[in-house]
Design a protein around this motif. Sequence first.
Motif, PDB file in Angstrom:
ATOM      1  N   SER A  48       0.821  -1.212   0.000  1.00  0.00           N
ATOM      2  CA  SER A  48       0.000   0.000   0.000  1.00  0.00           C
ATOM      3  C   SER A  48       0.860   1.269   0.000  1.00  0.00           C
ATOM      4  O   SER A  48       0.542   2.244  -0.667  1.00  0.00           O
ATOM      5  N   SER A  49       1.986   1.245   0.736  1.00  0.00           N
ATOM      6  CA  SER A  49       2.861   2.428   0.767  1.00  0.00           C
ATOM      7  C   SER A  49       3.509   2.645  -0.596  1.00  0.00           C
ATOM      8  O   SER A  49       3.666   3.783  -1.042  1.00  0.00           O
ATOM      9  N   ILE A  67       2.773   9.731  -8.974  1.00  0.00           N
ATOM     10  CA  ILE A  67       3.426   9.892 -10.275  1.00  0.00           C
ATOM     11  C   ILE A  67       2.528   9.441 -11.418  1.00  0.00           C
ATOM     12  O   ILE A  67       2.406  10.098 -12.437  1.00  0.00           O
ATOM     13  N   SER A  68       1.894   8.288 -11.207  1.00  0.00           N
ATOM     14  CA  SER A  68       1.176   7.650 -12.302  1.00  0.00           C
ATOM     15  C   SER A  68      -0.079   8.429 -12.716  1.00  0.00           C
ATOM     16  O   SER A  68      -0.907   8.774 -11.877  1.00  0.00           O
ATOM     17  N   PRO A  69      -0.215   8.696 -14.020  1.00  0.00           N
ATOM     18  CA  PRO A  69      -1.428   9.373 -14.482  1.00  0.00           C
ATOM     19  C   PRO A  69      -2.667   8.504 -14.266  1.00  0.00           C
ATOM     20  O   PRO A  69      -3.764   9.022 -14.090  1.00  0.00           O
ATOM     21  N   GLN A  70      -2.472   7.192 -14.305  1.00  0.00           N
ATOM     22  CA  GLN A  70      -3.591   6.297 -14.018  1.00  0.00           C
ATOM     23  C   GLN A  70      -3.430   5.802 -12.589  1.00  0.00           C
ATOM     24  O   GLN A  70      -2.422   5.201 -12.244  1.00  0.00           O
ATOM     25  N   GLN A  71      -4.408   6.084 -11.743  1.00  0.00           N
ATOM     26  CA  GLN A  71      -4.314   5.683 -10.356  1.00  0.00           C
ATOM     27  C   GLN A  71      -4.421   4.168 -10.233  1.00  0.00           C
ATOM     28  O   GLN A  71      -5.232   3.526 -10.893  1.00  0.00           O
ATOM     29  N   VAL A  72      -3.560   3.623  -9.397  1.00  0.00           N
ATOM     30  CA  VAL A  72      -3.544   2.175  -9.207  1.00  0.00           C
ATOM     31  C   VAL A  72      -4.306   1.843  -7.932  1.00  0.00           C
ATOM     32  O   VAL A  72      -4.034   2.413  -6.875  1.00  0.00           O
ATOM     33  N   VAL A  73      -5.282   0.957  -8.064  1.00  0.00           N
ATOM     34  CA  VAL A  73      -6.064   0.565  -6.890  1.00  0.00           C
ATOM     35  C   VAL A  73      -5.985  -0.945  -6.708  1.00  0.00           C
ATOM     36  O   VAL A  73      -5.645  -1.686  -7.636  1.00  0.00           O
ATOM     37  N   LEU A  74      -6.288  -1.384  -5.501  1.00  0.00           N
ATOM     38  CA  LEU A  74      -6.240  -2.808  -5.195  1.00  0.00           C
ATOM     39  C   LEU A  74      -7.641  -3.397  -5.289  1.00  0.00           C
ATOM     40  O   LEU A  74      -8.593  -2.787  -4.803  1.00  0.00           O
ATOM     41  N   ALA A  75      -7.742  -4.577  -5.896  1.00  0.00           N
ATOM     42  CA  ALA A  75      -9.042  -5.228  -6.001  1.00  0.00           C
ATOM     43  C   ALA A  75      -9.509  -5.667  -4.617  1.00  0.00           C
ATOM     44  O   ALA A  75     -10.689  -5.565  -4.291  1.00  0.00           O
ATOM     45  N   GLN A  76      -8.565  -6.135  -3.799  1.00  0.00           N
ATOM     46  CA  GLN A  76      -8.894  -6.492  -2.420  1.00  0.00           C
ATOM     47  C   GLN A  76      -7.970  -5.681  -1.509  1.00  0.00           C
ATOM     48  O   GLN A  76      -6.751  -5.712  -1.689  1.00  0.00           O
ATOM     49  N   PRO A  77      -8.550  -4.970  -0.512  1.00  0.00           N
ATOM     50  CA  PRO A  77      -7.714  -4.108   0.337  1.00  0.00           C
ATOM     51  C   PRO A  77      -6.605  -4.895   1.043  1.00  0.00           C
ATOM     52  O   PRO A  77      -5.533  -4.350   1.309  1.00  0.00           O
ATOM     53  N   GLY A  78      -6.859  -6.162   1.334  1.00  0.00           N
ATOM     54  CA  GLY A  78      -5.880  -6.985   2.042  1.00  0.00           C
ATOM     55  C   GLY A  78      -4.548  -7.081   1.320  1.00  0.00           C
ATOM     56  O   GLY A  78      -3.500  -7.293   1.940  1.00  0.00           O
ATOM     57  N   SER A 100     -10.087   4.639 -16.329  1.00  0.00           N
ATOM     58  CA  SER A 100      -8.931   5.495 -16.105  1.00  0.00           C
ATOM     59  C   SER A 100      -8.052   4.966 -14.977  1.00  0.00           C
ATOM     60  O   SER A 100      -7.073   5.595 -14.605  1.00  0.00           O
ATOM     61  N   ARG A 101      -8.400   3.811 -14.453  1.00  0.00           N
ATOM     62  CA  ARG A 101      -7.625   3.282 -13.339  1.00  0.00           C
ATOM     63  C   ARG A 101      -6.950   1.968 -13.720  1.00  0.00           C
ATOM     64  O   ARG A 101      -7.286   1.346 -14.713  1.00  0.00           O
ATOM     65  N   ILE A 102      -6.003   1.571 -12.871  1.00  0.00           N
ATOM     66  CA  ILE A 102      -5.376   0.267 -13.039  1.00  0.00           C
ATOM     67  C   ILE A 102      -5.715  -0.539 -11.792  1.00  0.00           C
ATOM     68  O   ILE A 102      -5.567  -0.045 -10.669  1.00  0.00           O
ATOM     69  N   VAL A 103      -6.223  -1.736 -12.021  1.00  0.00           N
ATOM     70  CA  VAL A 103      -6.629  -2.558 -10.886  1.00  0.00           C
ATOM     71  C   VAL A 103      -5.633  -3.698 -10.711  1.00  0.00           C
ATOM     72  O   VAL A 103      -5.298  -4.403 -11.662  1.00  0.00           O
ATOM     73  N   LEU A 104      -5.161  -3.836  -9.499  1.00  0.00           N
ATOM     74  CA  LEU A 104      -4.204  -4.879  -9.152  1.00  0.00           C
ATOM     75  C   LEU A 104      -4.979  -5.949  -8.407  1.00  0.00           C
ATOM     76  O   LEU A 104      -5.634  -5.655  -7.413  1.00  0.00           O
ATOM     77  N   SER A 105      -4.902  -7.187  -8.904  1.00  0.00           N
ATOM     78  CA  SER A 105      -5.675  -8.226  -8.234  1.00  0.00           C
ATOM     79  C   SER A 105      -4.899  -9.529  -8.179  1.00  0.00           C
ATOM     80  O   SER A 105      -3.888  -9.695  -8.834  1.00  0.00           O
ATOM     81  N   ARG A 106      -5.407 -10.425  -7.381  1.00  0.00           N
ATOM     82  CA  ARG A 106      -4.767 -11.732  -7.196  1.00  0.00           C
ATOM     83  C   ARG A 106      -5.100 -12.612  -8.391  1.00  0.00           C
ATOM     84  O   ARG A 106      -6.257 -12.630  -8.805  1.00  0.00           O
TER      85      ARG A 106
END
Lengths: 347, 184
Positions: A286-287, A295-306, A341-347
Amino acid sequence: MVLRQADIEQHAAYWIERMHGPAVDSETAARFDQWIGADPRHIESFSRLSALWNAGALSRALATCCARNDNNPSEAGAVFPRTRKDLRAALTALRRTSAGRPRVLARRVSRAPAATMTAAGIAAVVALIFCFPLLRGALVQEAVYSTRTGQERIVTLPDGSSVHLGGATRLFARITPWSRSVSMKQGMAFFDIAHERLRSFEVHANASQIRVLGTAFDVELLARNAQQVRVYRGLVQVEDGGNSWHLPRGSGLFLSGTLLQRRDGLEGDRPDWLDGWYDAHDTPLSSILERLNRISPQQVVLAQPGLGELRLSGRLRVSDPHELLDIICAAEGLRWQRNGSRIVLSR
Amino acid sequence: MERCCDVIGGGAAAGHPVVDWQGTHAALVRYLLARRVTKDLAEDIAQETIARLVVISRSQAIASVFALAFRIANNLLVDQARLHSRSTAGLDEDMVCDAPSLDRVLDSQKAFEVFQRCLNRMPPLRREVLVRRRLQHQSCRSIGEELSLSDKAVEKHISRALDDLRRGMTRAGLDPAGWNQQWY
């Protein structure tokens, strides 16, 4: 039989090289057709190697290793500057560019004869007392500095200190003849403070105060009132909730609520992010993403907060978000995809 | 196949050597099956490739029929993959496809990791040559000039590098040579 297959693969590698060239002469072309037609296994081998040669993952891997080598031109291609030693080498080259001015300023102040100083001081105080209401506007210099996501900015404060703002950062500076202070609202900044014996410099970040005389340090504000301070020169005093810590050069402090983490052994004389890197030491994902999202123009979010709790270590290049995500995904078995407009990071 | 017969005649009439379209078609199917696409898809792409080749062969001489055929097939594979990923967007990848094609395997995070490891271990000069050739599309000649290598040496470096990468894939179980191997 095994050897035979290895031979075929070698020939196929040769042909991949030849046939991916810009121009193929007719003689070579004819030889290629002949080779392909000679054995069905040649087709298969060529097909697989062709897929390998064209693989997107290969481009990304090559781009990564290429960029790293660029960062360390003296050893062009010899070593990947991933280790602390390489980091040091990279930073040594940069050392010349910073920290010159504050020392010069300090010397100029101390060279003035003591008597003149005292007289000037008294005169100034007297003048201040009488003219305070009039002078206040002229003496107190206040300004707000901010950056957008992906933007960086270097500002020189009226006292000669310089502040390098990272992306998505906002701070308020107030310089008076008797005090110097900066309030950080969000983001991260690297401070190179002009040394003054009498007038300390304070940074207010969240609930804590960072007090210095002349040093270089950076402050990063993170989500949930967490923050990190790292010292590259001199000594920094951090106060938070009635507690106080002295951080010498090469040390750092991570504060998050009641959690406190000391860090030692920082190297170099400026923070990693000024050069587009992130030195992760068992750092929560998360940090790292918070830094990336500055920095990233596309915000990166997590699919699961964990997933934010996953820990990473190593030297990461933040300046290329896609590459960084590839590395994170490779290390943690995750995957990323664009979603609007976002990037999703997932398992 | 009737269309192909027309073309053989046309090609011969135009003064070009007669192309064995049937043989080319068979080679294409084999080429595509080696990428572990389904038989139907391999047939479709082979057919489409031949159709395009035929059009090209009418207007110009083709230096290497196989090279061009494979290149067209590669492009069609990429298009097909894009179409596929669009149509299945939002679905879990694993649910859609239980035996990923070689191209998908070679584009995965795991492959990226393996490539990185291989590149790390590669002799620096070989890696440098590969970066220039594959990433910066420099010609062998200009690479040779800049790195003081003969053309032959540059070629050798590239085929060795490819071999390193292929072996890396084999060691990691992403083996392009393992066509008999069960995936997942």
